[in-house]
Design a protein around this motif. Structure first.
Motif, mmCIF file in Angstrom:
data_model
loop_
_atom_site.group_PDB
_atom_site.id
_atom_site.type_symbol
_atom_site.label_atom_id
_atom_site.label_comp_id
_atom_site.label_asym_id
_atom_site.label_seq_id
_atom_site.Cartn_x
_atom_site.Cartn_y
_atom_site.Cartn_z
ATOM 1 N N THR A 71 -5.193 0.115 -0.656
ATOM 2 C CA THR A 71 -3.877 0.421 -0.092
ATOM 3 C C THR A 71 -3.768 1.907 0.232
ATOM 4 O OG1 THR A 71 -2.909 -1.401 -1.347
ATOM 5 C CG2 THR A 71 -1.386 0.242 -0.486
ATOM 6 N N ASN A 72 -4.226 2.742 -0.678
ATOM 7 C CA ASN A 72 -4.187 4.191 -0.445
ATOM 8 C C ASN A 72 -5.110 4.598 0.697
ATOM 9 O OD1 ASN A 72 -2.322 4.493 -2.501
ATOM 10 N ND2 ASN A 72 -3.881 4.965 -4.029
ATOM 11 N N LEU B 242 -5.831 -9.240 -1.809
ATOM 12 C CA LEU B 242 -5.263 -8.176 -0.976
ATOM 13 C C LEU B 242 -4.130 -8.727 -0.106
ATOM 14 C CD1 LEU B 242 -5.318 -5.214 -0.230
ATOM 15 C CD2 LEU B 242 -7.135 -5.729 1.433
ATOM 16 N N MET B 243 -4.301 -9.947 0.405
ATOM 17 C CA MET B 243 -3.220 -10.588 1.169
ATOM 18 C C MET B 243 -1.978 -10.729 0.296
ATOM 19 S SD MET B 243 -5.268 -13.610 3.212
ATOM 20 C CE MET B 243 -3.795 -14.567 3.474
ATOM 21 N N SER B 244 -2.170 -11.165 -0.931
ATOM 22 C CA SER B 244 -1.055 -11.324 -1.860
ATOM 23 C C SER B 244 -0.393 -9.972 -2.130
ATOM 24 C CB SER B 244 -1.570 -11.935 -3.168
ATOM 25 O OG SER B 244 -0.539 -12.057 -4.101
ATOM 26 N N HIS B 245 -1.210 -8.936 -2.249
ATOM 27 C CA HIS B 245 -0.682 -7.590 -2.486
ATOM 28 C C HIS B 245 0.136 -7.114 -1.282
ATOM 29 C CE1 HIS B 245 -0.433 -3.722 -4.431
ATOM 30 N NE2 HIS B 245 -0.919 -3.128 -3.359
ATOM 31 N N VAL B 246 -0.361 -7.365 -0.081
ATOM 32 C CA VAL B 246 0.385 -6.993 1.126
ATOM 33 C C VAL B 246 1.703 -7.759 1.181
ATOM 34 C CG1 VAL B 246 0.382 -7.105 3.670
ATOM 35 C CG2 VAL B 246 -1.613 -6.217 2.450
ATOM 36 N N ARG B 247 1.678 -9.010 0.806
ATOM 37 C CA ARG B 247 2.918 -9.810 0.736
ATOM 38 C C ARG B 247 3.895 -9.167 -0.236
ATOM 39 N NH1 ARG B 247 5.929 -11.925 -3.544
ATOM 40 N NH2 ARG B 247 7.199 -13.621 -2.814
ATOM 41 N N ASP B 248 3.381 -8.768 -1.399
ATOM 42 C CA ASP B 248 4.238 -8.134 -2.400
ATOM 43 C C ASP B 248 4.808 -6.811 -1.884
ATOM 44 O OD1 ASP B 248 3.715 -10.248 -4.130
ATOM 45 O OD2 ASP B 248 2.132 -9.172 -5.207
ATOM 46 N N LEU B 249 4.000 -6.048 -1.150
ATOM 47 C CA LEU B 249 4.483 -4.801 -0.557
ATOM 48 C C LEU B 249 5.621 -5.082 0.430
ATOM 49 C CD1 LEU B 249 1.116 -2.928 0.131
ATOM 50 C CD2 LEU B 249 2.818 -2.369 -1.621
ATOM 51 N N LEU B 250 5.445 -6.127 1.235
ATOM 52 C CA LEU B 250 6.479 -6.486 2.206
ATOM 53 C C LEU B 250 7.765 -6.912 1.503
ATOM 54 C CD1 LEU B 250 7.251 -6.883 5.184
ATOM 55 C CD2 LEU B 250 6.332 -9.204 5.006
ATOM 56 N N VAL B 251 7.640 -7.735 0.484
ATOM 57 C CA VAL B 251 8.819 -8.179 -0.265
ATOM 58 C C VAL B 251 9.506 -6.980 -0.914
ATOM 59 C CG1 VAL B 251 9.605 -9.524 -2.270
ATOM 60 C CG2 VAL B 251 8.016 -10.538 -0.628
ATOM 61 N N ALA B 252 8.724 -6.091 -1.500
ATOM 62 C CA ALA B 252 9.299 -4.879 -2.113
ATOM 63 C C ALA B 252 10.024 -4.048 -1.068
ATOM 64 C CB ALA B 252 8.205 -4.063 -2.786
ATOM 65 N N ALA C 260 -12.228 2.833 1.876
ATOM 66 C CA ALA C 260 -12.152 1.369 1.879
ATOM 67 C C ALA C 260 -13.544 0.756 1.778
ATOM 68 C CB ALA C 260 -11.434 0.876 3.129
ATOM 69 N N LEU C 261 -14.501 1.352 2.464
ATOM 70 C CA LEU C 261 -15.879 0.847 2.414
ATOM 71 C C LEU C 261 -16.482 1.045 1.022
ATOM 72 C CD1 LEU C 261 -17.267 1.985 5.882
ATOM 73 C CD2 LEU C 261 -16.251 -0.212 5.245
ATOM 74 N N LEU C 262 -16.111 2.114 0.350
ATOM 75 C CA LEU C 262 -16.582 2.337 -1.020
ATOM 76 C C LEU C 262 -16.041 1.265 -1.967
ATOM 77 C CD1 LEU C 262 -16.338 6.228 -1.361
ATOM 78 C CD2 LEU C 262 -18.428 4.840 -1.301
ATOM 79 N N GLN D 170 6.539 2.414 -4.313
ATOM 80 C CA GLN D 170 5.911 3.660 -3.863
ATOM 81 C C GLN D 170 4.885 3.385 -2.767
ATOM 82 O OE1 GLN D 170 4.362 5.171 -7.557
ATOM 83 N NE2 GLN D 170 6.230 6.310 -8.036
ATOM 84 N N GLN D 171 4.061 2.364 -2.970
ATOM 85 C CA GLN D 171 3.048 2.029 -1.970
ATOM 86 C C GLN D 171 3.701 1.522 -0.687
ATOM 87 O OE1 GLN D 171 0.454 -0.788 -3.914
ATOM 88 N NE2 GLN D 171 -0.697 0.812 -4.971
ATOM 89 N N ALA D 172 4.745 0.726 -0.811
ATOM 90 C CA ALA D 172 5.413 0.157 0.367
ATOM 91 C C ALA D 172 6.034 1.238 1.235
ATOM 92 C CB ALA D 172 6.479 -0.854 -0.070
ATOM 93 N N ASP D 173 6.426 2.352 0.639
ATOM 94 C CA ASP D 173 7.024 3.451 1.402
ATOM 95 C C ASP D 173 6.056 4.039 2.431
ATOM 96 O OD1 ASP D 173 9.509 3.293 0.245
ATOM 97 O OD2 ASP D 173 9.120 4.860 -1.246
#
Length: 189
Positions: free
Chosen positions: A65-66, A97-107, A76-78, A128-131
């Protein structure tokens, strides 16, 4: 309840990971818990759950995400290299990662804690990440990851598919939304 009955010492974070692995099914979560107990014994840490069930750690999800937020494809490659070295299933990582992106969107759009109960990452960190992203960024990321996950299903070289998929997410950050272009054109008139 089961941990107490079986005299298993387990952290709240580890229990959250087991619940997440169950994807809403109590029977699947119990099966995952049995698997973790077989792997780890009577004292279970979050890392044990992640290893036994092949889940992406919150640290790996945060690193990706970062990397996307900072537009650093090498990072990302690392992460992919680290996953491969640890023997993780890359398709499972893509799903996590898809689930995490979903969580970011919901947040981002609701912030409703009840909708984030199954999130791997705590609510404050998610906010913080969603911002770092717009709602449209997160929607595009989700759709792109869905395509990547489908490609991983039949890929001769899963590592390459995931690497290209992650770099694609980073490149999406530089794409200007059509609404912004229209607004810019309107301002020029």
């Amino acid at each position: 309840h089961i941990a107490d009955a079986e005299k298993v010492k387990i952290s709240e974070d580890a229990l959250r990971e087991i619940a997440r692995a169950g994807e809403g099914s109590m029977r699947d979560a119990q099966s995952a818990f049995d698997q973790v107990i077989s792997f780890s014994g009577k004292e279970i840490k979050t890392e044990d759950v992640e290893t036994a069930l092949g889940l992406a750690s919150t640290e790996m999800l945060a690193r990706v995400t970062n990397a996307i937020a900072a537009q650093k494809p090498a990072e990302a490659l690392l992460v992919v290299d680290d996953l491969v070295m640890r023997g993780h299933d890359l398709r499972n990582f893509c799903r996590d990662l898809m689930s995490h992106v979903r969580d970011l969107l919901v947040a981002k759009v609701s912030g409703d804690a009840a909708l984030l109960d199954s999130a791997a990452t705590d609510r404050r960190t998610l906010m913080q990440q969603a911002d770092n992203f717009s709602e449209s960024d997160l929607v595009r990321f989700f759709h792109s990851l869905t395509e990547t996950e489908n490609n991983l299903r039949v890929a001769a070289h899963p590592r390459y598919q995931l690497e290209v998929g992650l770099v694609k997410l980073i490149e999406m950050r530089s794409v200007v939304a059509i609404n912004n272009l229209i607004e810019r054109l309107a301002a020029l008139e």
